[in-house]
Design an enzyme around this catalytic site. Structure first.
Site, PDB file in Angstrom:
ATOM      1  CE1 TYR A 178     -69.645  35.668  16.727  1.00 26.59           C
ATOM      2  CE2 TYR A 178     -70.161  37.669  17.946  1.00 26.59           C
ATOM      3  CZ  TYR A 178     -69.419  37.005  16.982  1.00 26.59           C
ATOM      4  OH  TYR A 178     -68.445  37.669  16.284  1.00 26.59           O
ATOM      5  CB  SER A 211     -66.478  39.351  18.799  1.00 27.66           C
ATOM      6  OG  SER A 211     -67.517  40.285  18.578  1.00 27.66           O
TER       7      SER A 211
END
Length: 272
Positions: free
Chosen positions: A154, A141
């Protein structure tokens, strides 16, 4: 690497980026095992692929953080299509905001977002080295290059996924193993826009941070970028080019970047 004639496994392939990658691979002439925790979703994607490209896809429901499940995916691919040439470690989860995530939540995020990549590489890379060819694509990401407002699990695990992909490329890049790492910002998937009945999205502040930072892309556009990078054998895949500029500014003056991120976070929280 050309994908035509190759055998690929795509995790998190039941929807979103994974589903789009699976379809793009089949359109490029590859044969694909579509894996997802949601077996029905994986079957739907594989069914649509086979309708357009007969005998090009197989589906399986699997928790791809589990080493035995990964072993099963590889065995299925070999049985249906032949030795695995490419592995797309695409499955991922978010996490609770702040420091609220407990030990179980941290373990699950680490397992899905990082160890799933490690466990797949442990099973595939030795064979690729022997054959002199293989391709590992890690979906991380932009949060793995920058950070994620809200979810520590995350942000941390996506950083770790980038680090593992870098290590793979350094360690095995001269032995026939190619590695790419996908680092998008906003993509129109349930991770960013979950169903109202589901609690698996990024959270309001984090989602606002992602959507305000740039264009929200469709999964098919991201998949096209992934296959172009694979063909060129490029490591870093940035569907949102501005991420590279942000990454450079971060590295040029870390303290300034941190101050800016704190201001940005405060602004987003004020808008909630």
């Amino acid at each position: 690497m050309k994908v035509a004639g190759k055998v690929a496994i795509v995790t998190g392939g039941g929807a979103g980026i994974g589903g789009a990658i699976a379809r793009a691979l089949a359109e490029g002439g590859a044969r694909v095992v579509v894996a997802d925790l949601d077996a029905a979703a994986a079957q739907t994607v594989a069914g649509k692929i086979n309708a357009d490209h007969p005998a090009s896809a197989a589906a399986v429901g699997a928790d791809v953080a589990d080493a035995d499940a990964i072993r099963g995916l590889i065995a299925l691919a070999e049985k249906e299509f032949g030795p695995v040439d490419m592995y797309f470690a695409n499955a991922g989860i978010t996490g609770a905001p702040g420091l609220e995530a407990d030990e179980t939540a941290w373990d699950r995020s680490i397992d899905v977002n990082l160890r799933a990549h490690i466990r797949a590489a442990q099973q595939l890379v030795p064979g690729w080295v022997e054959r002199g060819e293989g391709y590992f694509v890690s979906t991380a990401s932009a949060a793995g290059l920058l950070t994620q407002i809200g979810s520590a699990t995350y942000a941390v695990t996506k950083h770790a996924a980038v680090g593992f992909a870098e290590w793979l490329g350094v360690t095995y890049g001269d032995r026939g193993v190619r590695v790419s790492c996908l680092c998008p910002q906003g993509v129109n998937t349930k991770l960013l826009f979950p169903d109202e009945s589901e609690g698996d999205g990024l959270g309001a502040a984090a989602a606002k941070a992602v959507t305000s930072a740039g264009e929200v892309l469709e999964p098919a556009q991201v998949a096209a970028d992934v296959l172009a990078a694979v063909e060129d054998e490029r490591f870093l895949i940035l569907p949102h080019p501005q991420v590279l500029d942000m990454y450079r500014r971060k590295g040029a003056d870390y303290d300034r970047w941190l101050r800016g991120m704190r201001r940005y976070q405060a602004k987003l929280l004020e808008q909630e």
